[in-house]
Scaffold this motif. Structure first.
Motif, mmCIF file in Angstrom:
data_model
loop_
_atom_site.group_PDB
_atom_site.id
_atom_site.type_symbol
_atom_site.label_atom_id
_atom_site.label_comp_id
_atom_site.label_asym_id
_atom_site.label_seq_id
_atom_site.Cartn_x
_atom_site.Cartn_y
_atom_site.Cartn_z
ATOM 1 N N SER A 78 12.448 31.246 40.770
ATOM 2 C CA SER A 78 12.834 30.489 39.585
ATOM 3 C C SER A 78 11.956 30.925 38.415
ATOM 4 O O SER A 78 10.860 31.452 38.615
ATOM 5 C CB SER A 78 12.683 28.985 39.813
ATOM 6 N N ASN A 79 12.453 30.687 37.187
ATOM 7 C CA ASN A 79 11.617 30.933 36.012
ATOM 8 C C ASN A 79 10.885 29.671 35.570
ATOM 9 O O ASN A 79 10.213 29.661 34.544
ATOM 10 C CB ASN A 79 12.459 31.473 34.848
ATOM 11 N N ASP A 80 10.998 28.600 36.348
ATOM 12 C CA ASP A 80 10.356 27.320 36.035
ATOM 13 C C ASP A 80 9.257 27.061 37.060
ATOM 14 O O ASP A 80 9.517 26.895 38.254
ATOM 15 C CB ASP A 80 11.394 26.201 36.073
ATOM 16 N N GLY A 81 8.010 27.037 36.583
ATOM 17 C CA GLY A 81 6.884 26.840 37.485
ATOM 18 C C GLY A 81 6.916 25.511 38.209
ATOM 19 O O GLY A 81 6.463 25.410 39.359
ATOM 20 N N ASP A 82 7.421 24.457 37.564
ATOM 21 C CA ASP A 82 7.501 23.155 38.218
ATOM 22 C C ASP A 82 8.465 23.186 39.394
ATOM 23 O O ASP A 82 8.233 22.548 40.429
ATOM 24 C CB ASP A 82 7.934 22.081 37.219
ATOM 25 N N VAL A 83 9.551 23.935 39.247
ATOM 26 C CA VAL A 83 10.523 24.075 40.346
ATOM 27 C C VAL A 83 9.881 24.814 41.512
ATOM 28 O O VAL A 83 10.018 24.414 42.682
ATOM 29 C CB VAL A 83 11.782 24.814 39.856
ATOM 30 N N VAL A 84 9.179 25.898 41.205
ATOM 31 C CA VAL A 84 8.515 26.681 42.247
ATOM 32 C C VAL A 84 7.494 25.823 43.000
ATOM 33 O O VAL A 84 7.436 25.852 44.235
ATOM 34 C CB VAL A 84 7.832 27.912 41.604
ATOM 35 N N THR A 85 6.720 25.048 42.270
ATOM 36 C CA THR A 85 5.728 24.179 42.916
ATOM 37 C C THR A 85 6.393 23.120 43.777
ATOM 38 O O THR A 85 5.926 22.812 44.882
ATOM 39 C CB THR A 85 4.832 23.520 41.855
ATOM 40 N N ALA A 86 7.494 22.559 43.293
ATOM 41 C CA ALA A 86 8.208 21.535 44.061
ATOM 42 C C ALA A 86 8.724 22.100 45.376
ATOM 43 O O ALA A 86 8.661 21.432 46.418
ATOM 44 C CB ALA A 86 9.369 20.970 43.231
ATOM 45 N N TRP A 87 9.243 23.332 45.348
ATOM 46 C CA TRP A 87 9.703 23.958 46.591
ATOM 47 C C TRP A 87 8.542 24.135 47.576
ATOM 48 O O TRP A 87 8.703 23.918 48.780
ATOM 49 C CB TRP A 87 10.345 25.307 46.290
ATOM 50 N N ALA A 88 7.394 24.542 47.064
ATOM 51 C CA ALA A 88 6.237 24.704 47.941
ATOM 52 C C ALA A 88 5.825 23.368 48.559
ATOM 53 O O ALA A 88 5.504 23.302 49.752
ATOM 54 C CB ALA A 88 5.067 25.307 47.160
ATOM 55 N N LEU A 89 5.855 22.317 47.784
ATOM 56 C CA LEU A 89 5.499 20.988 48.293
ATOM 57 C C LEU A 89 6.467 20.539 49.388
ATOM 58 O O LEU A 89 6.092 19.765 50.279
ATOM 59 C CB LEU A 89 5.491 19.973 47.150
ATOM 60 N N GLU A 90 7.702 21.033 49.328
ATOM 61 C CA GLU A 90 8.693 20.714 50.364
ATOM 62 C C GLU A 90 8.529 21.577 51.603
ATOM 63 O O GLU A 90 9.290 21.433 52.564
ATOM 64 C CB GLU A 90 10.094 20.902 49.797
ATOM 65 N N GLY A 91 7.560 22.499 51.599
ATOM 66 C CA GLY A 91 7.315 23.332 52.766
ATOM 67 C C GLY A 91 8.217 24.531 52.878
ATOM 68 O O GLY A 91 8.455 25.038 53.979
#
Length: 313
Positions: free
Chosen positions: A233-246
């Motif tokens: 994604s080009n959105d860092g918040d989206v990328v971080t959210a995916w990581a938090l979901e494992g």
């Protein structure tokens, strides 16, 4: 009758010809005539009519018609370049003769990347505007490459993409790899940077960098690994959210993920392997006078941004 609105960034026009200087500067700096009309605060037909009148007076075509994006003719490009220099001289003169202890005034256009722009730069710009009511601050958030001539100050994380820009470091920072405990429990914890090639890595697609090439080491001993995964994604918040979901491993700025480390939501992967600095910089055009309002804003960011980032860690 609808008229052109003079921006606080422009010199005050005392004649029709002087008004044309700022008018065409805005047109030449815009991607389309529609964008220019928004900047000038008038309708597209008014801009088109004003442009045609300017071309008739100069007896030369300045802008190519019919193109989807605004394209200058060779004469238009020359005119725009000379105008930019003239307007810069006027702004420098006004700033020089004004009372140095007086109130700041005018407009400052600030461009910032999405993540740090939302989380930290926007609140700091709000503070600055409240302290200096004569200054209008306009912030533009983007994950795209810096667009020259469209900002007074750009806040950039990492190595500036254009070496001709002047830069002032606002805060120190590094990017670090990390993942959720649930992901590491399922897929294992990488022990070497080469192990990342066998993991699901969530890529942040920003700017024009080789976003799938993750860098480690320092200037004297650089290392890198090319990563891959099913999510980007080009959105860092989206990328971080995916990581938090494992869903995979990410490479994110220390200031952004440290709170997740503190809460145990993310784990620093390969903590023994250094990563290059990705400091936060204020970028300005490579030459020309810097207005007091711009210098004051940069000083405000230098003083306050490290405090905010430390509080977030």
């Amino acid at each position: 009758m609808e008229s052109l609105r003079h921006s606080a960034r422009s010199p005050v026009a005392t004649s029709a010809h002087e008004g044309d200087l700022y008018f065409f500067h805005v047109v030449a700096s815009s991607e389309t005539l529609t964008a220019a009309s928004r900047e000038l605060g008038c309708s597209l037909p008014v801009v088109s009519k004003r442009l045609s009148a300017l071309e008739r007076r100069l007896e030369v075509r300045l802008v190519q018609r019919g193109a989807r994006r605004l394209t200058l003719t060779s004469e238009g490009a020359l005119y725009a370049a000379r105008l930019a220099a003239i307007l810069e001289q006027i702004r420098a003169l006004e700033d020089t003769v004004s009372d140095k202890a007086g109130e700041l005034y005018g407009t400052v256009v600030v461009e910032a990347t999405l993540g740090i722009g939302r989380a930290h730069i926007a609140p700091l710009l709000g503070e600055f505007a409240a302290a200096h009511p004569g200054v209008h601050v306009r912030m533009q958030s983007s994950a795209l490459p810096l667009r020259r001539r469209e900002f007074d100050v750009a806040v950039h994380v990492g190595t500036p993409p254009d070496s001709t820009l002047r830069m002032r470091r606002l805060a120190r920072n590094r990017r670090v790899p990390c993942a959720a405990p649930s992901y590491l429990a399922e897929r294992g914890t990488p022990g070497r940077i080469e192990d990342l090639a066998d993991h699901d890595c969530i890529v942040l697609r920003e700017k024009e960098s080789d976003f799938a090439l993750w860098r480690f080491g320092d200037e004297d001993h650089p290392r890198h690994v090319r990563v891959d995964g099913s999510l980007s994604s080009n959105d860092g918040d989206v990328v971080t959210a995916w990581a938090l979901e494992g869903r995979g491993v990410i490479m994110r700025s220390e200031w952004q993920v440290q709170p997740h480390f503190d809460r145990g939501e993310l784990v620093h992967v390969l903590p023994h392997v250094p990563t290059p600095a990705a400091d936060v910089y204020a970028l300005l055009e490579g030459d020309g006078h810097v207005p007091r309002r711009v210098s004051a804003l940069i000083e405000h960011l230098v003083q306050r941004l490290p405090e905010r980032l430390d509080d977030a860690r």
